[in-house]
Scaffold this motif. Structure first.
Motif, mmCIF file in Angstrom:
data_model
loop_
_atom_site.group_PDB
_atom_site.id
_atom_site.type_symbol
_atom_site.label_atom_id
_atom_site.label_comp_id
_atom_site.label_asym_id
_atom_site.label_seq_id
_atom_site.Cartn_x
_atom_site.Cartn_y
_atom_site.Cartn_z
ATOM 1 N N ALA A 144 0.831 -1.205 0.000
ATOM 2 C CA ALA A 144 0.000 0.000 0.000
ATOM 3 C C ALA A 144 0.866 1.256 0.000
ATOM 4 C CB ALA A 144 -0.931 -0.004 1.208
ATOM 5 N N ALA B 37 2.426 1.946 -3.449
ATOM 6 C CA ALA B 37 1.521 2.279 -4.550
ATOM 7 C C ALA B 37 1.273 3.771 -4.696
ATOM 8 C CB ALA B 37 0.191 1.558 -4.356
ATOM 9 N N ARG C 196 -3.926 1.958 -10.336
ATOM 10 C CA ARG C 196 -3.417 1.372 -9.097
ATOM 11 C C ARG C 196 -4.498 0.621 -8.328
ATOM 12 N NH1 ARG C 196 -1.313 7.272 -7.484
ATOM 13 N NH2 ARG C 196 -3.407 7.635 -8.332
ATOM 14 N N LEU D 211 -4.462 -3.131 -6.458
ATOM 15 C CA LEU D 211 -4.444 -3.175 -4.996
ATOM 16 C C LEU D 211 -5.597 -4.006 -4.455
ATOM 17 C CD1 LEU D 211 -3.455 0.493 -4.093
ATOM 18 C CD2 LEU D 211 -2.074 -1.564 -3.758
ATOM 19 N N THR E 95 -6.109 2.162 -1.039
ATOM 20 C CA THR E 95 -5.202 2.065 0.106
ATOM 21 C C THR E 95 -5.991 2.095 1.414
ATOM 22 O OG1 THR E 95 -4.798 4.454 -0.074
ATOM 23 C CG2 THR E 95 -3.150 2.980 -1.024
#
Length: 281
Positions: A69, A72, A167, A171, A215
């Motif tokens: 996290a 990223a 992203r 994730l 995130t």
């Protein structure tokens, strides 16, 4: 009079900054009880962040997910205000620490704080689920309240630059992988997808999860409270800020503003006018 007020001298001084984080004496440094020399070379930087914030060491897989996290969100280019500010600051002759501080100071509610807002939003849904509500119903109720009380974007969704933030899907997939291995529950990933689906039903179009929302999912899965999400973003983006500040320092430019010097701003004020003459002129 409190017990603290009765203490004087050295005892009063030693307890002035009471902390559970670090113990230090000449020749000795302990972080959360662990000798620093035992941590060095055996504990990764993400694991050290976890230890400092949470008081205990994470598992290797928890540290890995935290590191993913953090990695990223390190950069989003000079068009991001924080990065641009760092680069401009370096052309003014300040030290790299001043450039980084200037950049970090603009990471607020609009630029950098959406992860905290997203995790708080997802956390409200999680709390409703804990109270016995099904995921879809809890997400729908929170979205109803949001649209009744606020205008603007649901935190964690949409991006002004990317139609789909590249992203976020990765994730979320990584989070699903870690959940499949029992490292995290996968609950916040479910919540984020339910929010995304709920917004699509209301708007008639999909507004995808962004880096802040993705995130926030990971930090929620790992048990971090929302306010720490903002601090973790600052840690992450500081990497990009440092890289850009250093690169700019190598380019030799001075007093570089936000626009090329041949491009001037749009002036919308009064047209050119003369100052009235005084009576004795």
């Amino acid at each position: 009079m409190s017990t603290d007020d009765k203490k004087t001298g050295r005892a009063r001084g030693e307890e002035w900054w009471t902390t559970k984080i670090i113990e230090m004496k000449p020749g000795m440094i302990r972080l959360r009880g662990y000798a620093i020399e035992e941590l060095i070379g055996r504990v990764s930087f993400p694991a050290m962040i976890w230890l400092m914030l949470r008081g205990e060491l994470p598992s290797e897989e928890q540290a890995d997910l935290l590191g993913i996290a953090l990695s990223a969100a390190v950069d989003h280019g000079p068009q991001a205000p924080s990065i641009a500010i760092a680069r401009m600051a370096m052309t003014c002759g300040v030290g790299i620490n001043s450039a980084m501080a200037s950049a970090v100071n603009v990471l607020g509610d609009v630029h950098g704080g959406a992860g905290e807002q997203a995790l708080a939003f997802f956390g409200d849904i999680a709390a409703a689920m804990d109270a016995g509500h099904a995921l879809e119903a809890a997400a729908a109720a929170r979205l109803d309240r949001f649209f009744a009380e606020a205008e603007g974007y649901v935190p964690g969704l949409g991006h002004r630059f990317h139609p789909v933030d590249p992203r976020a899907p990765r994730l979320l997939a990584v989070t699903r992988d870690f959940a499949g291995r029992g490292v995290v529950p996968g609950r916040f990933a479910d919540i984020a997808e339910a929010v995304e689906a709920g917004v699509e039903r209301r708007k008639g179009k999909k507004i995808p999860l962004n880096i802040d929302g993705a995130t926030a999912v990971i930090y929620g899965e790992l048990g971090f409270p929302p306010p720490l999400t903002r601090g973790l973003f600052v840690l992450s983006r500081s990497v990009g800020i440092l890289a850009h500040a250093w690169e700019q320092s190598q380019q030799g430019e001075r007093n570089k503003g936000p626009l090329p010097r041949e491009w001037l701003w749009a002036y919308a004020g009064e047209p050119a006018r003369d100052l009235p003459k005084a009576e004795d002129e």
